[in-house]
Enzyme design. Sequence first.
Site, PDB file in Angstrom:
ATOM      1  N   SER A  25       0.845  -1.214   0.000  1.00  0.00           N
ATOM      2  CA  SER A  25       0.000   0.000   0.000  1.00  0.00           C
ATOM      3  C   SER A  25       0.872   1.252   0.000  1.00  0.00           C
ATOM      4  CB  SER A  25      -0.909   0.009   1.231  1.00  0.00           C
ATOM      5  OG  SER A  25      -0.149   0.024   2.419  1.00  0.00           O
ATOM      6  N   HIS A 156     -40.620  18.861 -13.806  1.00  0.00           N
ATOM      7  CA  HIS A 156     -40.518  17.942 -14.958  1.00  0.00           C
ATOM      8  C   HIS A 156     -39.794  18.607 -16.135  1.00  0.00           C
ATOM      9  CE1 HIS A 156     -43.695  15.539 -12.932  1.00  0.00           C
ATOM     10  NE2 HIS A 156     -44.188  16.738 -12.647  1.00  0.00           N
ATOM     11  N   SER A 277     -14.454  23.204 -29.949  1.00  0.00           N
ATOM     12  CA  SER A 277     -14.352  21.966 -30.705  1.00  0.00           C
ATOM     13  C   SER A 277     -13.141  22.024 -31.629  1.00  0.00           C
ATOM     14  CB  SER A 277     -15.638  21.791 -31.510  1.00  0.00           C
ATOM     15  OG  SER A 277     -15.416  20.989 -32.637  1.00  0.00           O
ATOM     16  N   ASN A 285     -18.235  24.773 -25.357  1.00  0.00           N
ATOM     17  CA  ASN A 285     -18.780  23.602 -24.661  1.00  0.00           C
ATOM     18  C   ASN A 285     -18.571  23.690 -23.147  1.00  0.00           C
ATOM     19  OD1 ASN A 285     -19.508  22.400 -27.126  1.00  0.00           O
ATOM     20  ND2 ASN A 285     -17.449  21.558 -27.386  1.00  0.00           N
TER      21      ASN A 285
HETATM   22  N1  ARG Z   1      -1.235  -1.393   4.997  1.00  0.00           N
HETATM   23  C1  ARG Z   1      -2.152  -1.945   5.917  1.00  0.00           C
HETATM   24  C2  ARG Z   1      -3.537  -1.296   5.751  1.00  0.00           C
HETATM   25  O1  ARG Z   1      -3.655  -0.269   5.159  1.00  0.00           O
HETATM   26  C3  ARG Z   1      -1.695  -1.691   7.308  1.00  0.00           C
HETATM   27  C4  ARG Z   1      -2.153  -2.692   8.306  1.00  0.00           C
HETATM   28  C5  ARG Z   1      -1.494  -4.003   8.045  1.00  0.00           C
HETATM   29  N2  ARG Z   1      -1.862  -4.970   9.025  1.00  0.00           N
HETATM   30  C6  ARG Z   1      -1.734  -6.287   8.827  1.00  0.00           C
HETATM   31  N3  ARG Z   1      -2.118  -7.055   9.780  1.00  0.00           N
HETATM   32  N4  ARG Z   1      -1.257  -6.767   7.727  1.00  0.00           N
HETATM   33  O2  ARG Z   1      -4.523  -1.821   6.190  1.00  0.00           O
END
Ligand code: ARG
Length: 491
Positions: A25, A156, A277, A285
């Site tokens: 993430s 309407h 355009s 537009n």
């Molecule tokens: N990147 C994870 C999230 O956004 C953080 C928590 C991760 N926890 C875990 N038990 N893998 O949820």
Amino acid sequence: MTKDDILRRGRLGLQNEQVTAFTSSLEADRWIFDSDLMVDRAHVVMLARQQIIEEDDASKILLGLDQIRDNGIELLDSSYEDVHIAIEARLIELIGEDAGGRMHSGRSRNDEVASCIRIALRTDLLKLAGLINKLRAAFIDKAHEGVSLIIPGFTHLQHAQPTTLAHHFLAYACSLERSFERLTDAYRRVNLCPLGAAAFAATAFPLDRAYACELMGFDNLLENSMDAVSTRDFAIETISMCANLMTDISRFAEETILWSTSEFNLVELADEYTSTSSIMPQKKNPDVPELLRARTGTVHGELVSVLSICKGLPYSYNRDLQEVTPHLQKALMVTKNAVGITTKMLGTLELHADVMHDKSLSGFSMATELADTLVRITGLPFRTAHQIVGSAVRAGGLDFNRVEEACESVTGRNPEQLGIKRDALEQALDPISSIDQRSIVGGPAPTECLRSISERQRRLKTDEETLNDINDRLILARKRLDDASNALFVS
Ligand code: ARG
């Protein structure tokens, strides 16, 4: 993954890059980088105060965290699965494991990430609240411009009754008032502290949850530790508020698009909110309102995504929850941009007062007023008056002769015999006097719109004060955290 990946080195072997890319993430975590450092600092200050870690280790950790903040997220090892572990790994690299390895005592990434999201979200929410208030002010200003400006009103999308531009724009101002209310209401449940829940089963370390909560500027604890890490109800609630607000933005966008066509011709967008355009040189537009309308769909999609992600999850934490965060962030980002640009677009919108006035008379828009007048003066039941006026329209129009004929055919008596004079009927066809009479609370009469404008201004001022108070409280909490960290350096 490096050989001494601090997370996997005990239990697991290396992860291949494809799996890391799939599960990480880190990119989305940019949004929570600053909040994560705040959570780390508050946790460490609390650990030291509770004598769970030595003050000396705490101050080393705090210095390391400052350095990480100064270097930014770019310098973190991107092979880690999220920002939390990447920061911890970097900290250990900077100050050694003997001190750095103590930061995560009594904590899990589950309560950590939930705290981070809430902190990042509250910042965005407060920005959005400020933007909503600016848009309210813009609608109130335009309403002021249009207090006596008569416009066609539609149901309407058919001509219905004339109203005033002020009345129309005050409708949006009122709706935005409720969005502000929904936002601050959601904020009350966003600004709660999950930290101390650890993985879900809390911890036997003697944490002082209330102290950490206060240092991070949360208003209260999320008490139950299983609830604290499992719930994303605050995300659903926030996106729902955004989706609702965007629906209003989209309706205004749609009206702006319609009103700026040559068929309606009630307004003209400033050039900068339009495109031309590549083939038709005459085109202007309404791309900005079109995209506002489309982005509303995006925000609605974020809501459905989050609801769907959460609905099947057993308690407590599941990695699925990671997938919620980008949707939440995107909903906020899109909504903030949309509200900001709508304010500017509205401020530069040119109003075609003459066309508004002329069009307010088409479509037999005075029919309701005429029926009401017949009732008031002759004492006929409204349903009978409705039939008389409807028959006159069917016969071709609302001129005196047709109304007279309709009166006779429906009631057997002419207007004179019913007790109504020709000039009273003609006056009922005048939109200005009809609107002036609609002065009950919430009506379009200029006097009532002026009263409503002052009421909207008064509420806006109160809401701005509320917002300032919340912001001040957060500034104070930040200072408390800085002071508490600094105290550890000198001791
Ligand atoms: N990147 C994870 C999230 O956004 C953080 C928590 C991760 N926890 C875990 N038990 N893998 O949820």
